[in-house]
Motif scaffolding. Structure first.
Motif, PDB file in Angstrom:
ATOM      1  N   THR A  58      51.103  -3.940  35.841  1.00 36.07           N
ATOM      2  CA  THR A  58      49.521  -4.240  35.386  1.00 36.07           C
ATOM      3  C   THR A  58      49.373  -5.257  34.730  1.00 36.07           C
ATOM      4  O   THR A  58      48.096  -5.427  34.210  1.00 36.07           O
ATOM      5  CB  THR A  58      49.080  -2.781  34.501  1.00 36.07           C
ATOM      6  N   GLU A  64      46.323   3.248  37.253  1.00 33.45           N
ATOM      7  CA  GLU A  64      46.965   1.942  37.381  1.00 33.45           C
ATOM      8  C   GLU A  64      46.986   1.224  38.289  1.00 33.45           C
ATOM      9  O   GLU A  64      47.042   0.070  38.268  1.00 33.45           O
ATOM     10  CB  GLU A  64      48.712   2.484  36.918  1.00 33.45           C
ATOM     11  N   PHE A  97      44.013  -0.827  38.445  1.00 30.80           N
ATOM     12  CA  PHE A  97      44.232  -2.035  37.702  1.00 30.80           C
ATOM     13  C   PHE A  97      45.067  -3.214  38.144  1.00 30.80           C
ATOM     14  O   PHE A  97      44.807  -4.226  38.139  1.00 30.80           O
ATOM     15  CB  PHE A  97      44.839  -1.569  36.125  1.00 30.80           C
TER      16      PHE A  97
END
Length: 334
Positions: free
Chosen positions: A161, A186, A189
């Motif tokens: 990330t 996640e 992202f």
């Protein structure tokens, strides 16, 4: 390396154990020490701590203790030296391994990045490994990275990330990325970061919730798989079209017959550019089946007729044994 270190430690431990047992037994038999006093006397002798004798030794006891000092102290120095050497070797191996891994990552070009080595990422990695495709695994869990490395994969401990970790993985030179973290947030992202760094990157991900699929696509994901929806459709297909499912599994399988489906791009350098499918006699000799042809514009023609024209940049969806597929790829990309 690790086996040699373990063997070295076992040899040192065995040598010291033998000296301690011999020394303890000798003091018991020669000086009539108790077993604990004899063990204590042996320990203080071979470690050269300088404590005095428990009680004065006899002439025979001094002779025995002299040999114990020579062999015991030598063994202790050998043990300390071997352990120091082992620590230095481990440190050097760790440094060399990190440098070697960094050089390998720096040399990656048109590779794939797999973010997460869980159940999804692990199976994707095995498939890329079977296809001999260059790829890199990123995971925050050291045990998972070690498992990937033990399987012969290039893997690093990093947080996908973070933009710096993606740059370290060569996202600017990468061909594609698989976001396989357990959380949709996640994965979202990662997609935003990866697409910002490399707009040409092909990104594939999975969505735990069907509602998150559209958000992942808006973030830049080229393909989003929803495991539950796919599993439901496949379960229904097994009941409605079992032979079709069996054939597709057979075509995708890498076990047994070695039959697989592959896509082959027609190169501009090949002599078959701007020729019809019927003129490609080499295709018939290659021992593969052409299932479809996908044009550059996105149109797909299944079971192409003989008069179908093939142009540079077209993709042939073919099926056959891997050796024949490689021959066909050489013909169309030469």
């Amino acid at each position: 390396m690790q086996r040699r270190l373990v063997r070295r430690i076992l040899l040192i431990a065995g040598l010291l154990s033998i000296i301690v047992v011999v020394g303890t037994t000798g003091f018991v038999l020669i000086e009539s020490y108790s077993w604990f006093d004899a063990f204590y006397m042996t320990l203080t002798t071979i470690t050269t701590v300088g404590y005095q004798e428990i009680r004065p030794l006899s002439h025979a006891g001094r002779i025995f203790n002299s040999f114990l000092i020579m062999f015991g102290v030598s063994a202790m120095f050998l043990a300390v030296g071997a352990m120091t050497q082992s620590i230095i070797e481990l440190e050097l191996q760790d440094r060399y391994g990190k440098r070697r891994k960094k050089r390998m990552i720096d040399h990656l070009q048109d590779h794939f990045i797999i973010c997460g080595f869980g159940r999804v990422g692990r199976n994707a990695s095995y498939e890329l490994q079977r296809a001999n495709a260059p790829f890199l695994v990123i995971d925050r869990n050291e045990q998972r990275v070690a498992k990937a490395a033990s399987a012969g994969m290039l893997a690093i401990v990093a947080d996908a990330t973070h933009d710096d970790c993606l740059r370290e993985a060569g996202v600017l030179r990468a061909r594609g990325l698989i976001a396989a973290l357990p959380s949709d947030a996640e994965n979202l992202f990662i997609i935003l970061s990866a697409k910002t760094l490399n707009t040409k990157l092909t990104v594939v991900t999975r969505a735990s919730e069907e509602e998150a699929g559209e958000k992942l696509r808006r973030a830049g994901a080229d393909t989003v798989f929803t495991p539950y929806a796919m599993a439901g459709r496949q379960l229904a297909d097994v009941l409605l079209r079992p032979h079709v499912v069996e054939f597709m599994d057979f075509a995708r399988s890498n076990i047994g017959s070695g039959v697989a489906m592959e896509q082959v791009c027609v190169s501009t350098r090949t002599e078959f550019t701007r020729k019809t499918f019927g003129q490609l006699l080499e295709l018939r000799k290659s021992g593969v089946i052409v299932l479809a042809i996908r044009k550059q514009g996105g149109e797909t023609t299944f079971n192409p007729p003989p008069e179908f024209e093939i142009s540079a940049g077209d993709f042939l969806i073919v099926m056959g044994e891997r050796a024949n597929l490689q021959k066909l790829e050489q013909i169309l990309t030469s």
